[in-house]
Design a protein around this motif. Structure first.
Motif, PDB file in Angstrom:
ATOM      1  N   VAL A   1      28.276  57.556  38.932  1.00 33.00           N
ATOM      2  CA  VAL A   1      28.760  58.469  39.958  1.00 33.00           C
ATOM      3  C   VAL A   1      29.991  57.922  40.658  1.00 33.00           C
ATOM      4  O   VAL A   1      30.927  58.656  40.964  1.00 33.00           O
ATOM      5  N   HIS A   2      30.012  56.629  40.908  1.00 34.79           N
ATOM      6  CA  HIS A   2      31.051  56.054  41.760  1.00 34.79           C
ATOM      7  C   HIS A   2      32.142  55.332  40.998  1.00 34.79           C
ATOM      8  O   HIS A   2      32.902  54.563  41.557  1.00 34.79           O
ATOM      9  N   SER A   3      32.248  55.575  39.703  1.00 33.76           N
ATOM     10  CA  SER A   3      33.275  54.879  38.937  1.00 33.76           C
ATOM     11  C   SER A   3      33.768  55.761  37.808  1.00 33.76           C
ATOM     12  O   SER A   3      33.020  56.546  37.245  1.00 33.76           O
ATOM     13  N   TYR A   4      35.024  55.611  37.463  1.00 37.76           N
ATOM     14  CA  TYR A   4      35.574  56.316  36.308  1.00 37.76           C
ATOM     15  C   TYR A   4      35.480  55.492  35.036  1.00 37.76           C
ATOM     16  O   TYR A   4      35.947  55.919  33.988  1.00 37.76           O
ATOM     17  N   GLU A   5      34.880  54.323  35.113  1.00 42.61           N
ATOM     18  CA  GLU A   5      34.693  53.520  33.901  1.00 42.61           C
ATOM     19  C   GLU A   5      33.767  54.265  32.956  1.00 42.61           C
ATOM     20  O   GLU A   5      32.655  54.637  33.329  1.00 42.61           O
ATOM     21  N   GLN A   6      34.230  54.474  31.744  1.00 39.48           N
ATOM     22  CA  GLN A   6      33.416  55.144  30.743  1.00 39.48           C
ATOM     23  C   GLN A   6      33.001  54.146  29.674  1.00 39.48           C
ATOM     24  O   GLN A   6      33.794  53.291  29.270  1.00 39.48           O
ATOM     25  N   TYR A   7      31.771  54.307  29.181  1.00 38.75           N
ATOM     26  CA  TYR A   7      31.260  53.470  28.105  1.00 38.75           C
ATOM     27  C   TYR A   7      30.919  54.395  26.943  1.00 38.75           C
ATOM     28  O   TYR A   7      30.234  55.407  27.133  1.00 38.75           O
ATOM     29  N   PHE A   8      31.407  54.001  25.766  1.00 35.38           N
ATOM     30  CA  PHE A   8      31.362  54.890  24.620  1.00 35.38           C
ATOM     31  C   PHE A   8      30.227  54.546  23.662  1.00 35.38           C
ATOM     32  O   PHE A   8      29.883  53.371  23.474  1.00 35.38           O
ATOM     33  N   GLY A   9      29.684  55.584  23.033  1.00 38.04           N
ATOM     34  CA  GLY A   9      28.744  55.408  21.944  1.00 38.04           C
ATOM     35  C   GLY A   9      29.474  55.015  20.672  1.00 38.04           C
ATOM     36  O   GLY A   9      30.700  54.974  20.640  1.00 38.04           O
TER      37      GLY A   9
ATOM     38  N   ASN B   1      46.392  65.718  40.395  1.00 35.33           N
ATOM     39  CA  ASN B   1      45.150  65.181  40.928  1.00 35.33           C
ATOM     40  C   ASN B   1      44.753  63.839  40.302  1.00 35.33           C
ATOM     41  O   ASN B   1      43.611  63.653  39.873  1.00 35.33           O
ATOM     42  N   PHE B   2      45.693  62.904  40.258  1.00 28.99           N
ATOM     43  CA  PHE B   2      45.421  61.566  39.720  1.00 28.99           C
ATOM     44  C   PHE B   2      44.311  60.897  40.526  1.00 28.99           C
ATOM     45  O   PHE B   2      44.326  60.896  41.758  1.00 28.99           O
ATOM     46  N   ARG B   3      43.370  60.302  39.783  1.00 33.28           N
ATOM     47  CA  ARG B   3      42.309  59.538  40.438  1.00 33.28           C
ATOM     48  C   ARG B   3      42.341  58.071  40.027  1.00 33.28           C
ATOM     49  O   ARG B   3      42.160  57.184  40.846  1.00 33.28           O
ATOM     50  N   SER B   4      42.549  57.824  38.724  1.00 33.84           N
ATOM     51  CA  SER B   4      42.458  56.452  38.251  1.00 33.84           C
ATOM     52  C   SER B   4      43.083  56.350  36.865  1.00 33.84           C
ATOM     53  O   SER B   4      43.156  57.349  36.142  1.00 33.84           O
ATOM     54  N   LEU B   5      43.536  55.138  36.514  1.00 32.09           N
ATOM     55  CA  LEU B   5      44.064  54.882  35.172  1.00 32.09           C
ATOM     56  C   LEU B   5      43.220  53.796  34.523  1.00 32.09           C
ATOM     57  O   LEU B   5      42.868  52.805  35.179  1.00 32.09           O
TER      58      LEU B   5
ATOM     59  N   LEU C   1      38.521  47.936  29.373  1.00 29.90           N
ATOM     60  CA  LEU C   1      39.224  46.728  29.796  1.00 29.90           C
ATOM     61  C   LEU C   1      39.448  46.715  31.320  1.00 29.90           C
ATOM     62  O   LEU C   1      39.013  45.797  32.008  1.00 29.90           O
ATOM     63  N   PHE C   2      40.175  47.707  31.811  1.00 27.80           N
ATOM     64  CA  PHE C   2      40.547  47.734  33.224  1.00 27.80           C
ATOM     65  C   PHE C   2      40.507  49.148  33.776  1.00 27.80           C
ATOM     66  O   PHE C   2      40.758  50.099  33.047  1.00 27.80           O
ATOM     67  N   MET C   3      40.273  49.226  35.077  1.00 29.99           N
ATOM     68  CA  MET C   3      40.472  50.468  35.811  1.00 29.99           C
ATOM     69  C   MET C   3      41.396  50.168  36.988  1.00 29.99           C
ATOM     70  O   MET C   3      41.163  49.199  37.719  1.00 29.99           O
ATOM     71  N   LEU C   4      42.436  50.977  37.142  1.00 28.48           N
ATOM     72  CA  LEU C   4      43.412  50.779  38.203  1.00 28.48           C
ATOM     73  C   LEU C   4      43.489  52.041  39.045  1.00 28.48           C
ATOM     74  O   LEU C   4      43.627  53.140  38.512  1.00 28.48           O
TER      75      LEU C   4
END
Lengths: 112, 109
Positions: free
Chosen positions: A96-104, B29-33, B46-49
């Protein structure tokens, strides 16, 4: 590795047949995504889900439908497969609180 | 139309070289890269900015974001053959993600 599995891993099907791909997670993440990856196009978002029974379209949703009846499962259906849907399909999850995605691991689909 | 462009498309270097990969974007509507590494299988994170000017670093890899000029760079120092992969850049806009086509890096021994 995040607990994401996809099934099947490889499939060959004929034009006009229905196909369902399954993504299963054990991380209890809210968000789930389906992408396709094609040479020259990179990864493109097909559909995503932000909760059970809550889904929305991505960039390339035509010809695809999805369903999410349980937190852990996200299904992608090609109602009538076409050769243009030959691709590698990846499922991804994020919290919910992160845009980090983890892939299958991906599913290679060939439509003949 | 939202888009993410990576350059160069491919790069061949010798072990020990330093490389810089580029990612520019035009999105609403940029949120993150985000940066990912893909080695013939699923992309790995690897990274989130999210903020401009703050460098993220992990070992020999580092990345920085410039939100004014709408780009990010990924640096890899002292490259090794294990760095050979496709490096993907993605931009999150709300619940949507837009990926570039990637930079293919080959490191020669």
């Amino acid at each position: 590795d995040a607990g994401i599995t996809q099934s099947p891993r490889h499939k060959v099907t004929e034009t006009g047949t229905p196909v369902t791909l399954r993504c299963h997670q054990t991380e209890n993440h809210r968000y789930m995504y389906w992408y396709r990856q094609d040479p020259g196009h990179g990864l493109r978002l097909i559909h995503y889900s932000y909760g059970v029974k809550d889904t929305d379209k991505g960039e390339v949703s035509d010809g695809y439908s999805v369903s999410r009846s349980k937190t852990e499962d996200f299904l992608l259906t090609l109602e009538s497969a076409t050769s243009s849907q030959t691709s590698v399909y990846f499922c991804a999850i994020s919290g919910v609180h992160s845009y980090e995605q983890y892939f299958g691991p991906g599913t290679r689909l060939t439509v003949t | 139309e939202d888009k993410v462009v990576q350059s160069p498309l491919s790069l061949v270097v010798h072990e020990g070289d330093t490389v810089t990969l580029n990612c520019s974007y035009e999105v609403t509507n940029f949120r993150s890269l985000l940066w990912y590494k893909q080695e013939k299988k699923a992309p790995t994170f690897l990274f989130m900015l999210t903020s401009s000017g703050i460098e993220k670093k992990s070992g020999r890899l580092s990345s920085i974001l410039d939100k004014k000029e709408l780009f990010s760079i990924l640096n890899i120092t002292a490259t090794q053959t294990g760095d050979s992969a496709i490096y993907l850049c993605a931009v999150a806009t709300g619940n949507q993600f837009y990926f570039g086509t990637g930079t293919s890096l080959t490191v020669i021994p």
